[in-house]
Design a protein around this motif. Structure first.
Motif, short mmCIF file in Angstrom:
data_model
loop_
_atom_site.label_atom_id
_atom_site.label_comp_id
_atom_site.label_asym_id
_atom_site.label_seq_id
_atom_site.Cartn_x
_atom_site.Cartn_y
_atom_site.Cartn_z
N LEU A 98 6.22 5.73 11.55
CA LEU A 98 4.95 6.37 11.18
C LEU A 98 4.43 5.86 9.84
CD1 LEU A 98 5.57 10.19 11.82
CD2 LEU A 98 3.76 8.83 12.85
N ILE A 99 5.35 5.40 9.00
CA ILE A 99 5.02 5.13 7.60
C ILE A 99 4.10 3.91 7.46
CG2 ILE A 99 5.99 4.58 5.32
CD1 ILE A 99 8.57 6.03 6.28
N ALA A 100 2.93 4.14 6.86
CA ALA A 100 1.98 3.06 6.63
C ALA A 100 1.95 2.65 5.17
CB ALA A 100 0.59 3.49 7.07
N LEU A 101 2.25 3.61 4.29
CA LEU A 101 2.17 3.36 2.85
C LEU A 101 3.31 4.06 2.14
CD1 LEU A 101 -1.60 4.32 2.32
CD2 LEU A 101 -0.69 2.00 2.28
N THR A 102 3.80 3.43 1.09
CA THR A 102 4.76 4.12 0.24
C THR A 102 4.34 3.97 -1.22
OG1 THR A 102 6.18 2.19 -0.05
CG2 THR A 102 6.69 3.62 1.83
N THR A 103 4.88 4.88 -2.04
CA THR A 103 4.54 4.89 -3.46
C THR A 103 5.80 5.22 -4.24
OG1 THR A 103 2.24 5.51 -3.03
CG2 THR A 103 3.12 6.11 -5.18
N ASP A 104 5.92 4.65 -5.43
CA ASP A 104 7.07 4.92 -6.29
C ASP A 104 6.77 6.03 -7.26
OD1 ASP A 104 9.13 3.22 -5.53
OD2 ASP A 104 8.11 1.49 -6.42
N TYR A 105 7.56 7.08 -7.22
CA TYR A 105 7.55 8.06 -8.29
C TYR A 105 8.97 8.61 -8.38
CZ TYR A 105 6.05 11.64 -11.53
OH TYR A 105 5.90 12.42 -12.67
N GLY A 106 9.78 7.97 -9.17
CA GLY A 106 11.20 8.32 -9.22
C GLY A 106 11.92 7.83 -7.98
N ILE A 107 11.36 8.10 -6.83
CA ILE A 107 11.85 7.57 -5.56
C ILE A 107 10.69 6.87 -4.87
CG2 ILE A 107 13.65 9.29 -5.06
CD1 ILE A 107 11.19 10.53 -3.31
N GLU A 108 10.96 6.17 -3.80
CA GLU A 108 9.88 5.60 -3.00
C GLU A 108 9.56 6.62 -1.91
OE1 GLU A 108 10.83 1.85 -1.20
OE2 GLU A 108 8.76 1.49 -0.60
N PHE A 109 8.38 7.24 -2.00
CA PHE A 109 8.04 8.27 -1.00
C PHE A 109 6.90 7.79 -0.10
CE2 PHE A 109 4.00 10.08 -2.48
CZ PHE A 109 3.95 9.66 -3.80
N THR A 110 6.76 8.47 1.02
CA THR A 110 5.71 8.12 1.99
C THR A 110 4.36 8.63 1.50
OG1 THR A 110 7.30 8.27 3.78
CG2 THR A 110 4.97 8.44 4.38
N SER A 111 3.44 7.71 1.23
CA SER A 111 2.12 8.14 0.75
C SER A 111 1.04 8.00 1.82
CB SER A 111 1.73 7.38 -0.51
OG SER A 111 1.94 6.00 -0.36
#
Lengths: 260, 207
Positions: free
Chosen positions: B163-176
């Motif tokens: 499902l994941i199209a985008l990820t973002t880093d904030y301490g961890i790499e989360f699904t954005s």
């Protein structure tokens, strides 16, 4: 990487942008919607509107300003000044504000922050703190520097320690702190680094530093040594002594995480 | 007609204005199930707490109409409108969401400054787990590592990683951002993300 934010602040009085020195001597700086559009073009990261008239009969004016701005610019808007209760917050959010800052009312009634963050979410509740080095005390007298919280637009001292109050608003659910140094506001001699550091090292929510920006270096210092997440300035940007674009280019070159 | 689903959570007017700025002609902010059924496209925005959001959706009888239409019509979820699609949240104990997708909504670690407020970068997931290249309709002309505006304390952890199209880093790499067919949902606010945010909304209008 999360970037540091550069935030122009628009002090709004009777529907116009104004700017004073140390909370006094107001000068006209333009129409809020026009000024906001210019900042959007310069890729400012967010805008803060502070309604400094904030008398009951003028609430409608700021709502109209927020509404017209949110129609024309597509960036985060934080609005504060004279916010007294949940219905004021709801009205601002509905008009197009993303975050609402609370100052005097939070001090008079700390439960307001708790209620507001439960209702609307921490992410849209900003605690605004105006602080000034406590008068008549030597900075080291009590073993450490003490900054006193002021309310009512900087007119009324409260006796409260700004660092302690910052910790308390975090506990109550505020999602961010807008910290203004009254000693440095309008002086252009740099942010109050000591005050900023004292607060950023005591809380775990983002902090916007405000008051005293004069040169590009001041932003660099407060965002790095001061550990602020965002830096706010008003007159410097309004009178175009420094453009947001130029500032962001400078900070990026110096290795600060900046969106540009 | 594009229906922006109004369930009393957050700033829907900004979403409407941004869609109009991106070229939408007929945008309606509505909580009417009938109007939502009639719409060609759906937007589920929202900020705040999931529990309160579910309570409002239930009260307004919107859950059924959303579930019925979510895969039939182009759908855009924003912020809480992404989180609501999942089965459960840690927010305020354990709270159930719409359960469109399996997965959890988790709070950022206490070691980080929370909320995560500000402009952060998104990484495009151009490959599915099988290594095949994916093209996401919503991300046309959006460069890798572009900045978008975030303002949230919770993030989604989908069970189905495809499902994941985008990820973002904030301490961890989360699904954005997630996507499935004509459904796209993002944690950031395109309506507050200036030029690139409007471009993403334009992509949605072209569907």
């Amino acid at each position: 990487m999360l970037s540091k934010r550069i935030i122009p602040c628009l002090d709004v009085k009777d529907g116009r942008v104004v700017k004073g020195v140390k909370f006094l001597k107001l000068k006209d700086a333009g129409d809020p919607v026009e000024v906001s559009k210019r900042y959007e073009d310069e890729e400012a990261d967010e805008l803060v509107f502070l309604d400094i008239t904030a008398s009951a009969e003028n609430r409608k004016i700021i709502l109209d300003v927020v509404r017209r701005t949110a129609q024309n610019v597509f960036m985060p808007l934080t609005v504060g000044g004279g916010v007294r209760d949940l219905s004021d917050i709801r009205a601002l959010l509905n008009a197009g504000a993303d975050k609402v800052s609370i100052n005097t009312a939070a001090l008079k009634n700390p439960a307001l922050i708790k209620k507001a963050s439960d209702k609307f979410g921490s992410q849209c509740i900003v605690a605004a703190i105006d602080a000034k080095k406590a008068a008549g005390r030597r900075p080291q007298a009590a073993g450490k520097t003490f900054w006193e919280v002021y309310i009512n637009g900087g007119r009324t001292p409260t006796g409260l320690d700004a660092v302690k109050w910052a910790r308390q608003v975090e506990k109550l659910g505020a999602g961010e702190i807008l910290l203004t140094s009254m000693d440095y506001d309008g002086t252009k001699c740099g942010y109050d680094l000591e005050l900023t550091k004292a607060v950023t090292s005591s809380v775990n929510i983002p902090l916007i530093a405000s008051g005293g920006a004069g040169r590009k270096e001041d932003f660099y210092t407060v965002l790095t040594q001061g550990r602020a997440d965002a830096a706010l300035a008003a007159s410097l940007f309004h009178y175009q002594e420094l453009t947001v674009k130029e500032l962001k280019g400078y900070l990026k070159k110096r290795g600060v995480a900046i969106r540009c | 007609m594009i229906a922006i689903i109004d369930y009393g959570m957050g700033n829907l007017r900004s979403v409407a204005k941004a869609l109009e700025a991106a070229g939408a002609k007929n945008v309606k902010v509505t909580s009417s199930p009938a109007l939502i059924s009639k719409a060609n496209k759906l937007v589920l925005p929202g900020v705040g707490a999931m529990q309160e959001a579910m309570r409002e959706l239930r009260k307004l009888r919107l859950i059924e109409v959303i579930k019925k239409n979510i895969f039939i019509k182009p759908f855009l979820g924003i912020c809480l409108g992404l989180q609501l699609l999942f089965t459960e949240s840690e927010e305020g104990g354990k709270v159930g969401g719409l359960g469109i997708f399996k997965g959890r909504v988790k709070r950022f670690s206490h070691q980080l400054k929370v909320p995560h407020i500000g402009w952060n970068q998104v990484k495009l997931k151009t490959q599915d787990p099988g290594g095949r290249r994916q093209e996401c309709f919503m991300l046309k002309a959006i460069p890798d590592n572009s900045y978008f505006y975030f303002c949230h304390s919770y993030y989604v952890v989908p069970e189905d990683k495809s499902l994941i199209a985008l990820t973002t880093d904030y301490g961890i790499e989360f699904t954005s951002g997630i996507r499935r067919d004509n459904l796209f949902a993002c944690q950031f606010h395109p309506e507050k993300s200036q030029r690139l945010g409007l471009r993403l909304l334009e992509n949605f209008l072209k569907l």
